[in-house]
Design an enzyme around this catalytic site. Structure first.
Site, mmCIF file in Angstrom:
data_model
loop_
_atom_site.group_PDB
_atom_site.id
_atom_site.type_symbol
_atom_site.label_atom_id
_atom_site.label_comp_id
_atom_site.label_asym_id
_atom_site.label_seq_id
_atom_site.Cartn_x
_atom_site.Cartn_y
_atom_site.Cartn_z
ATOM 1 N N ASN A 173 -4.942 3.987 11.519
ATOM 2 C CA ASN A 173 -4.111 2.704 11.932
ATOM 3 C C ASN A 173 -3.725 2.748 13.346
ATOM 4 O O ASN A 173 -3.730 1.755 13.859
ATOM 5 C CB ASN A 173 -3.080 2.544 10.901
ATOM 6 C CG ASN A 173 -2.193 3.782 11.121
ATOM 7 O OD1 ASN A 173 -2.407 4.603 10.558
ATOM 8 N ND2 ASN A 173 -0.550 3.532 11.464
ATOM 9 N N HIS A 180 -1.912 -7.687 3.583
ATOM 10 C CA HIS A 180 -1.123 -8.358 4.751
ATOM 11 C C HIS A 180 -2.376 -7.769 5.820
ATOM 12 O O HIS A 180 -2.070 -8.383 7.202
ATOM 13 C CB HIS A 180 0.125 -8.192 5.006
ATOM 14 C CG HIS A 180 0.631 -6.857 5.453
ATOM 15 N ND1 HIS A 180 0.789 -6.534 6.676
ATOM 16 C CD2 HIS A 180 0.871 -5.438 4.712
ATOM 17 C CE1 HIS A 180 1.366 -5.262 6.707
ATOM 18 N NE2 HIS A 180 1.131 -4.716 5.654
ATOM 19 N N CYS A 193 3.603 0.908 12.206
ATOM 20 C CA CYS A 193 4.387 0.934 10.701
ATOM 21 C C CYS A 193 5.637 1.649 11.315
ATOM 22 O O CYS A 193 6.717 1.595 10.327
ATOM 23 C CB CYS A 193 3.590 1.683 9.960
ATOM 24 S SG CYS A 193 2.163 0.860 9.281
ATOM 25 N N GLN A 252 -6.875 0.043 6.503
ATOM 26 C CA GLN A 252 -7.349 -0.323 7.691
ATOM 27 C C GLN A 252 -9.023 -0.460 7.393
ATOM 28 O O GLN A 252 -9.461 -1.138 8.521
ATOM 29 C CB GLN A 252 -7.089 0.595 9.071
ATOM 30 C CG GLN A 252 -5.638 0.498 9.050
ATOM 31 C CD GLN A 252 -4.720 -0.417 9.894
ATOM 32 O OE1 GLN A 252 -5.458 -1.582 10.335
ATOM 33 N NE2 GLN A 252 -3.484 -0.618 9.815
ATOM 34 N N SER A 289 -3.967 -3.050 1.244
ATOM 35 C CA SER A 289 -2.955 -3.959 1.335
ATOM 36 C C SER A 289 -3.350 -5.295 1.671
ATOM 37 O O SER A 289 -4.350 -5.326 2.712
ATOM 38 C CB SER A 289 -1.981 -3.145 2.545
ATOM 39 O OG SER A 289 -0.979 -3.967 2.891
ATOM 40 N N ALA A 345 0.942 -1.304 -0.001
ATOM 41 C CA ALA A 345 -0.041 -0.006 0.062
ATOM 42 C C ALA A 345 0.791 1.220 -0.059
ATOM 43 O O ALA A 345 0.588 2.414 -0.492
ATOM 44 C CB ALA A 345 -0.991 0.065 1.351
#
Ligand code: PLP
Length: 363
Positions: free
Chosen positions: A146, A193, A311, A174, A191, A69
């Site tokens: 996030n 994952h 992150c 998210q 994204s 992402a």
């Protein structure tokens, strides 16, 4: 280990592992090759593309796979500068570093505006209206934060951007599969994952007629917009994860709501960071006066929890999100993010929070 860091990443779904396995083994052909095995891989990628589009709730437009992402967001932002002769980007102070650092980098040569948020973590729509003008190429706003789970009014922000002739980019990393992605954005970054898919793959959805200038040049894959050989295994894994989001949407939602209610009750005397109403309930970011959260987490072996933004963890950077809410450094240092979801059991959450609460009160 009790895993309560769902915003950092999520456990791979067993169905995803099974779907990926052949593509990591004997199905190794290049998906861009003209012979049968290559065409089979290309077809599997197209199925996956459709599955991700469906999870996004999009029928039209196009979706390009990316390496993450972060790449999708970089591409959408950098590739929109100059669109319509416009040279300004407007965003919000609580965005992910993938947006904020990209915008800051652009700020060396272009006009950028970073809007503040209120104490709940929400942007003021009048401030967006005042900031967006004839020079604005792009407005970037995330759906679900996030760090604190707060949900920005993405549809309203998109309407303001469009009224001024600007594009709107939504970071829905998210939000995907957790809250409905509103109509309005011209581009959406996601994204795999974060939704029980593999690491190393993201995607950028683009509305019809919206094509940011390529970031990565080369073999002309992904309609000439994003070069590089695609990984069928990663694409198929993302597709399988997206299909599960659709199939399990109601069950996942009910499960998270049950866990949220139990967790809130168990930590009733902790203070919630960010809005209680405009929020995704799989993210419980809480603080306790005087707590040294870093020391607490170091002592709590066997629990996987995060202090601030996962992150940026390891960077030593204080949380720009909590600071943007007006939460001082001491209070930020007493904050913990508890993230749960599909595979979290009520028992393990209860056990983890009991240990956390007891250790915090003993500090
Ligand atoms: N945006 C948000 C809101 C995120 O939470 C993250 C990852 O933590 C990203 C973007 C970056 O995603 P990726 O890990 O795919 O680069």
């Amino acid at each position: 280990m009790i895993y309560l860091d769902y915003q950092a990443t999520t456990p791979l779904a067993p169905e995803v592992v099974a779907a990926m396995a052949p593509w990591l083994g004997y199905k190794f052909a290049n998906p861009h090759a003209p012979y049968t095995a290559g065409r089979e891989a290309a077809a599997a990628i197209e199925v996956a593309r459709g599955q991700v589009m469906r999870a996004l709730g999009r029928e039209a437009g196009q979706l390009a796979f990316t390496g993450s992402a972060t790449e999708a967001l970089n591409w959408a932002i950098k590739g929109s500068i100059g669109h319509g002769g416009r040279d300004e980007v407007v965003t919000i102070a609580t965005e992910h570093a993938a947006v904020l650092d990209t915008v800051e980098w652009l700020g060396r040569t272009h006009r950028v505006t970073v809007l503040p948020v209120d104490a709940e973590g929400l942007v003021d729509l009048d401030a967006v209206r005042a900031a967006v003008g004839p020079r604005t190429a792009l407005v970037a706003a995330m759906l679900v934060n996030n760090e604190i789970g707060v949900i920005q009014p993405v549809a309203e922000i998109a309407a303001i951007a469009h009224a001024a002739g600007a594009r709107m980019l939504c970071d829905a990393v998210q939000g995907l599969g957790r809250v409905a992605i509103p109509e309005g954005p011209d581009m959406i970054a996601v994204s795999a994952h974060k939704v029980h898919g593999p690491k190393g793959i993201g995607a950028l959805w683009m509305a019809e007629g919206v094509e940011p200038a390529p970031l990565i040049h080369g073999g002309g894959q992904e309609l000439g917009l994003r070069s590089g050989t695609l990984s069928p295994a990663l694409c198929v894994g993302f597709g399988a994860a997206a299909r599960l989001l659709d199939e399990r949407a109601r069950a996942d939602h009910r499960h998270v709501e049950t866990l949220w209610r139990a967790a809130r009750a168990q930590l009733a005397d902790w203070t919630l960071n960010g809005s209680a109403e405009q929020r995704y309930h799989g993210n419980l970011n809480v603080r306790r006066d005087g707590l040294d959260a870093a020391r607490l987490l170091a002592d709590l072996r066997g629990l996987a929890l995060s202090l601030g933004s996962a992150c940026a963890s390891g960077s030593g950077r204080p949380s720009h999100v909590l600071r943007a809410l007006g939460i001082g450094d001491r209070a930020a240092r007493s904050s913990i993010r508890i993230g749960f979801g599909r595979y979290t059991t009520a028992d393990e959450l209860h056990e983890a929070l009991a240990r956390l609460d007891a250790a915090a009160k003993a500090q």
